[in-house]
Motif scaffolding. Sequence first.
Motif, mmCIF file in Angstrom:
data_model
loop_
_atom_site.group_PDB
_atom_site.id
_atom_site.type_symbol
_atom_site.label_atom_id
_atom_site.label_comp_id
_atom_site.label_asym_id
_atom_site.label_seq_id
_atom_site.Cartn_x
_atom_site.Cartn_y
_atom_site.Cartn_z
ATOM 1 N N ASP A 16 0.838 -1.205 0.000
ATOM 2 C CA ASP A 16 0.000 0.000 0.000
ATOM 3 C C ASP A 16 0.870 1.251 0.000
ATOM 4 O O ASP A 16 0.617 2.206 -0.743
ATOM 5 C CB ASP A 16 -0.899 0.028 1.243
ATOM 6 N N GLN A 17 1.894 1.244 0.849
ATOM 7 C CA GLN A 17 2.754 2.418 0.958
ATOM 8 C C GLN A 17 3.504 2.683 -0.348
ATOM 9 O O GLN A 17 3.618 3.826 -0.797
ATOM 10 C CB GLN A 17 3.758 2.235 2.095
ATOM 11 N N GLN A 20 1.002 3.920 -2.942
ATOM 12 C CA GLN A 20 0.589 5.295 -2.658
ATOM 13 C C GLN A 20 1.687 6.288 -3.006
ATOM 14 O O GLN A 20 1.422 7.380 -3.521
ATOM 15 C CB GLN A 20 0.203 5.424 -1.187
ATOM 16 N N GLU A 23 1.768 6.488 -6.789
ATOM 17 C CA GLU A 23 0.574 7.191 -7.275
ATOM 18 C C GLU A 23 0.666 8.677 -6.985
ATOM 19 O O GLU A 23 0.287 9.511 -7.815
ATOM 20 C CB GLU A 23 -0.677 6.604 -6.628
ATOM 21 N N SER A 24 1.176 9.037 -5.819
ATOM 22 C CA SER A 24 1.330 10.444 -5.468
ATOM 23 C C SER A 24 2.250 11.147 -6.463
ATOM 24 O O SER A 24 1.980 12.270 -6.894
ATOM 25 C CB SER A 24 1.883 10.571 -4.051
ATOM 26 N N ARG A 127 -3.193 4.445 8.759
ATOM 27 C CA ARG A 127 -2.718 5.129 7.556
ATOM 28 C C ARG A 127 -2.736 6.643 7.758
ATOM 29 O O ARG A 127 -1.798 7.350 7.368
ATOM 30 C CB ARG A 127 -3.583 4.746 6.357
ATOM 31 N N ALA A 151 -0.993 13.867 0.743
ATOM 32 C CA ALA A 151 -1.141 12.458 1.118
ATOM 33 C C ALA A 151 -1.987 12.307 2.383
ATOM 34 O O ALA A 151 -2.765 11.350 2.518
ATOM 35 C CB ALA A 151 0.230 11.822 1.323
ATOM 36 N N ARG A 154 -5.504 12.701 1.346
ATOM 37 C CA ARG A 154 -5.931 11.551 0.545
ATOM 38 C C ARG A 154 -6.158 10.325 1.431
ATOM 39 O O ARG A 154 -7.033 9.503 1.162
ATOM 40 C CB ARG A 154 -4.901 11.229 -0.540
ATOM 41 N N GLN A 158 -9.503 8.093 1.450
ATOM 42 C CA GLN A 158 -9.579 6.638 1.314
ATOM 43 C C GLN A 158 -10.504 6.043 2.369
ATOM 44 O O GLN A 158 -11.234 5.085 2.100
ATOM 45 C CB GLN A 158 -8.182 6.021 1.434
#
Length: 255
Positions: A16-17, A20, A23-24, A127, A151, A154, A158
Motif C-alpha cells: 500500500d505504501q 501510494q 501514485e502520489s 494510515r 497524502a 488523501r 480513502q
Amino acid sequence: MSVSFEPVKAGTSLADQVAQSLESSIRQGQLRPGDRLPTEVAMVAQFGVSRTVVREAISRLKSSGLVESKQGSGVYVQAARIEPLDLDKTQAASQEAVIQIVEVRRALEAEVAELAAARRNPEDIRRIHAAVQALADAVQQGRDGVSEDVAFHRAIAQAARNPFLLNTLDYLSQILAGATRVTRANEARRTDFSTAVTQEHAGIVQAIEAGDPAAARAAATAHMNNAISRIRQADPAFWAQDGRRLAQVLLPDAL
C-alpha cells in the motif's frame, strides 16, 4: 524523468505504501504520462522492500489504469483519460484563484471527513496517523511538506470509502497540490500559521478517530476556512515574491 523515493516504514501494508508513493508522484506530475517508472531493482533499493512488494504495488497501479507494462521495455505512466480543466490564464495564477480552489476543497474535504468518521477502520486510522507523522517529519527536515499534506488528506479520502469522491480528488490533484503549495509556503512564513495548521489537522484526525461525523465535517470546514483567511492575511510581499510563481502550476499549460 528521474524520481527518487523514501524507504517505507513498518506498520501499514508495505505494498500500500509503495503504491501510494508511486501514485502520489504520478498525480502530482513528478512522473508524467509516457515516463518510465524506475526499474524493479531500483525501487526495491529505494523503498527498502522485496520484489514481491514492488510487484504487488505495480499490479495495483495497473488495476487503477495509472501505468502499463511494455514487453521488454518496462512500466510506463499512462496518459490521462480525461482532458484537464480549461482555466482562464489571466485569472488562474492569482491570489483569488487560490482562494477559489480552497473553496472547492472546502466542499470536498468536509464531505470526505464526515464520511471517513462514519466508515473508517483501524487500518485507515493507522494510515492517517502515518501520514500525519510523515508531514511532521517533512517539516522537521525543512521540506515544504506539500506532497505529505496532499497524502494526509488523501488518506482521509480513502477512509471515506467512496471511489467517486476519491477519483474526483485525484482528477483535481495537481490543481489542489498547486494551491496547497501556495498555502503552505505562506504558512511557513509565520509560526502562528504553521502551528494552527498542525492543530487543525489534529482536530480532524481526532474527530475521525472518535467516529464523530459532525465534528469531522466541522473540523475540515474550519480548516479550509482558516486556510482562506491565512491567504487573505498574507504579506503582500509574499505574493509578489513567491505566491504568484508557485501558483503558475494552476495554469492549464502546467497541467
